[in-house]
Design a protein around this motif. Structure first.
Motif, PDB file in Angstrom:
ATOM      1  N   TYR A  87       0.841  -1.197   0.000  1.00  0.00           N
ATOM      2  CA  TYR A  87       0.000   0.000   0.000  1.00  0.00           C
ATOM      3  C   TYR A  87       0.879   1.250   0.000  1.00  0.00           C
ATOM      4  O   TYR A  87       2.017   1.239   0.475  1.00  0.00           O
ATOM      5  N   TYR A  88       0.318   2.338  -0.485  1.00  0.00           N
ATOM      6  CA  TYR A  88       0.909   3.662  -0.297  1.00  0.00           C
ATOM      7  C   TYR A  88      -0.269   4.602  -0.114  1.00  0.00           C
ATOM      8  O   TYR A  88      -1.062   4.794  -1.040  1.00  0.00           O
ATOM      9  N   SER A  89      -0.406   5.161   1.098  1.00  0.00           N
ATOM     10  CA  SER A  89      -1.549   6.036   1.338  1.00  0.00           C
ATOM     11  C   SER A  89      -1.204   7.100   2.362  1.00  0.00           C
ATOM     12  O   SER A  89      -0.239   6.972   3.111  1.00  0.00           O
ATOM     13  N   ALA A 100       2.888   9.132   5.060  1.00  0.00           N
ATOM     14  CA  ALA A 100       2.654   8.002   4.167  1.00  0.00           C
ATOM     15  C   ALA A 100       2.681   6.691   4.949  1.00  0.00           C
ATOM     16  O   ALA A 100       3.533   6.486   5.804  1.00  0.00           O
ATOM     17  N   THR A 102       2.332   2.298   4.530  1.00  0.00           N
ATOM     18  CA  THR A 102       2.478   1.212   3.558  1.00  0.00           C
ATOM     19  C   THR A 102       1.839  -0.095   4.025  1.00  0.00           C
ATOM     20  O   THR A 102       1.916  -1.092   3.330  1.00  0.00           O
ATOM     21  N   GLY A 147      -4.767   6.873  -1.858  1.00  0.00           N
ATOM     22  CA  GLY A 147      -3.613   6.011  -2.003  1.00  0.00           C
ATOM     23  C   GLY A 147      -3.821   4.973  -3.077  1.00  0.00           C
ATOM     24  O   GLY A 147      -4.771   5.022  -3.853  1.00  0.00           O
TER      25      GLY A 147
END
Length: 176
Positions: A87-89, A100, A102, A147
């Protein structure tokens, strides 16, 4: 003729099969939204929603009066296991932000007294890739973010996880 049957002819026709099919598709309603049962978020720190079909291309997470003592993560379930990477949000409210993350799609929380109400929308953008956006109210403040997640297999559910403890509210999901 063959061009008439294929709908590729340049002569206007009101009854070609291709035009009939196009008209039917244009009038078809969008796929039905399937709703889960609502789960209370008054204790604990994780809620799992199962039974999401691998063919789903959109998932909504609904937050109703939701609070917890930390930030929140929304994570995919694949094959019964929770996906905790890829994830990247980020999420923020009134100049403060989560930074950020992950390990899931993050929702910022700056205090347990603010009840979050709103929606997180997850959309399958390509094979194995999902994008996310969310917009919630929290006490009079707005909480927004977004994200993406990559290398996600065939999903079968969603987990909502608090980094603290659930305090109040309800959560449900819908998919199509």
């Amino acid at each position: 003729t063959a061009t008439w049957q294929a709908g590729t002819g340049t002569t206007e026709s009101l009854v070609s099969p291709a035009k009939v099919k196009a008209a039917i598709l244009a009038l078809s309603p969008p796929a039905t939204l399937n709703l889960s049962s609502t789960q209370d978020t008054t204790s604990g720190s994780e809620i799992d929603f199962t039974g999401v079909p691998s063919t789903a291309t959109e998932i909504n997470v609904y937050f109703i009066g939701y609070t917890n003592t930390g930030t929140s993560r929304v994570q995919f379930r694949v094959g019964g296991s929770v996906v905790t990477s890829g994830y990247y949000s980020a999420s923020g409210s009134s100049g403060a932000e989560s930074g950020a993350k992950t390990d899931g799609f993050v929702i910022y929380n700056d205090g347990i007294t603010r009840q979050h109400n709103g929606i997180m929308n997850l959309v399958k953008a390509a094979s194995g890739t999902w994008v996310e956006s969310h917009s919630l109210t929290a006490g009079g403040a707005e909480v927004n973010g977004g994200g993406s997640a990559t290398s996600i297999g065939n999903i079968d559910g969603i987990r909502v996880k608090a980094t603290g403890v659930f305090q109040a509210g309800k959560i449900s999901i819908g998919w199509r």
